[in-house]
Write an enzyme that holds these catalytic residues in place. Structure first.
Site, PDB file in Angstrom:
ATOM      1  N   ASP A 281       0.751  -1.220  -0.087  1.00 56.12           N
ATOM      2  CA  ASP A 281      -0.111  -0.047  -0.084  1.00 56.12           C
ATOM      3  C   ASP A 281       0.880   1.099  -0.253  1.00 56.12           C
ATOM      4  OD1 ASP A 281      -0.922  -1.932   3.040  1.00 56.12           O
ATOM      5  OD2 ASP A 281       0.318   0.142   2.855  1.00 56.12           O
ATOM      6  N   ASP A 305      -0.403  -6.851 -10.646  1.00 53.84           N
ATOM      7  CA  ASP A 305      -1.312  -6.472 -11.623  1.00 53.84           C
ATOM      8  C   ASP A 305      -1.743  -5.009 -11.412  1.00 53.84           C
ATOM      9  OD1 ASP A 305      -3.269  -7.205 -13.414  1.00 53.84           O
ATOM     10  OD2 ASP A 305      -4.829  -7.681 -12.145  1.00 53.84           O
TER      11      ASP A 305
END
Ligand code: NAP
Length: 417
Positions: A281, A305
């Site tokens: 994150d 991804d």
């Protein structure tokens, strides 16, 4: 090898692997798959650009012999409805290096994505995405020129491995019972269940490829991106195996970030690659705020991804982002966008994603001059504000051209380089 429909062009020589290294003749046979939808438009434009760059770089001393391979709708027409012919798979392996346009995944009825099939059947375990900025490309960042990273995304494991059990199915209930009663797990009844396998083998071969890339291209750092603070035995294990691999296989050329500060006061000695890790994150923040701190990223499938598309958006979006799926040597370079069917056969879309995937392919086979010419021509063409529709809508005063018109402009710059 005898093929039914594939023609290996006369005069070309196949690539080979000698002593673990790719051996490339001056007249290599490279495979290409035209692709569906916008595939034919972008492939024909790119092949003209690639051939022009090879001719300009080597003046006839080197030449690519292209062998057309068939997948998707074109294959179905030639191989009696077979979208994924076995001989194409064999040829991709035999020729070692290929480039492909996007492929349609027909919706419904158990049809496996052709791209996923190709990755799985050839064990193309690394998805490699270089993300860098070209002057003149519209970007939402203040300093997009600081973005220059290559992402190595693991292709075969993680929640993408396809081990999933539908809520209400017999398998799901069996697994739920086992997890609750024998393993002490606690979750809501009727939850869909997925398994996230992350192995030492899968993690290490991916990190090995990323570090080897950093060594070959003199990159100062490799960052392992993970969510190991929460998923300790999968994401955390990936991180640990990554450091272990660096220690075991690259001890002379790597140091950890801890060593960088403890022993070298934050200044890496010449020739040393810093291995560091970041939680996923915070990585998304850092790539927007301080992208210059990152060079090569190695990560698992799902993080990779998200990260690949988010970073591509910082420097122009999927219309120009290149990519490749690779095994140890076999590599398939491909446009990262899909078939954009609403634009098929309109000679309209941006060919740059496939074109840069081709440039990446030339780098991979050691023809770096070709990649250099293509990048320089792209920068000049964008500098002239000659662009396809997707960039034209983001730029003031642009001259909107077709796919082939954009290729013509690139070729003019290549030929006058
Ligand atoms: P898509 O084909 O990538 O298109 C989505 C949008 O992205 C387009 O409408 C267009 O946006 C923009 N775009 C894509 N390629 C572009 C290019 N070369 N130049 C400029 N803009 C471009 O995604 P999709 O519509 O979701 O998928 C269509 C088919 O492609 C599906 O069958 C899917 O399975 C397949 N697919 C294949 C691959 C692959 O082969 N690797 C990857 C992804 C999807 P605007 O309309 O806003 O201009």
């Amino acid at each position: 090898m005898e093929y039914r429909n594939i023609q290996i062009p006369e005069g070309g020589e196949k690539l080979s692997v000698k002593d673990g290294k790719l051996s490339v003749p001056d007249n290599p046979v490279l495979g290409f798959v035209e692709g569906d939808g916008i595939g034919p438009d972008i492939t024909s434009a790119c092949m003209r650009v690639w051939d022009a760059a090879v001719a300009r770089a080597y003046g006839g001393r080197r030449k690519v012999y292209w062998a057309e391979l068939y997948l998707g709708e074109k294959a179905a027409g030639i191989y009696d409805g077979d979208y994924f012919p076995a001989e194409t798979l064999a040829a991709v392996q035999d020729l070692i290096v290929s480039v492909k346009g996007p492929l349609t995944t027909p919706v419904g009825g158990g049809f496996r994505s052709l791209n996923v099939s190709l990755r799985q059947d050839l064990d193309l375990y690394a998805c490699v995405r270089p993300v860098r900025y070209y002057r003149g490309v519209p970007s939402p960042l203040k300093r997009p020129e600081e973005v220059d990273v290559v992402i190595f995304r693991e292709n075969t494991e993680d929640v993408y491995a396809g081990i999933e059990y539908q809520s209400g199915s017999e398998e799901n209930e069996k697994l739920a019972r086992f997890l609750k009663h024998e393993m002490g797990a606690d979750f809501f009844d009727g939850a869909g269940l997925g398994v996230k396998p992350i192995s030492a083998y899968g993690s290490k071969r991916l990190v090995r490829k990323a570090i080897q890339y950093a060594v070959d291209h003199q990159k100062p750092s490799v960052t392992l991106v993970h969510k190991g603070n929460i998923m300790k035995f999968t994401e955390g294990a990936f991180r640990n195996w990554g450091y272990e691999l660096a220690r075991e296989e690259f001890p002379e050329v790597t140091i950890t970030e801890d060593e960088l500060w403890e022993k070298y006061d934050g200044q890496a000695p010449a020739g040393k690659i810093v291995i560091k890790d970041r939680i996923a994150d915070i990585m998304f923040q850092l790539m927007q705020l301080r992208p210059a701190e990152f060079d090569v990223i190695a990560t698992m499938n799902l993080n990779g991804d998200y990260l690949s598309d988010a970073l591509a958006a910082e420097v122009g979006g999927i219309g120009i982002a290149p990519g490749a799926n690779m095994a140890d040597h076999v590599a398939v370079f491909e446009a990262t966008h899909g078939t954009a069917p609403k634009y098929a056969n309109q000679n309209k879309v941006n060919p740059s994603s496939l074109m840069f995937s081709g440039a990446m392919m030339f780098e991979y086979i050691g023809w770096t001059e070709v990649a250099g010419l293509i990048s320089a021509a792209f920068e000049k063409t964008i500098g002239d504000k000659v662009v396809t529709y997707d960039f034209a809508r983001l730029m003031d005063g642009a001259e909107k051209v077709s796919t082939s018109g954009f290729a013509d402009a690139l070729i003019r710059h290549i030929e006058s380089a």
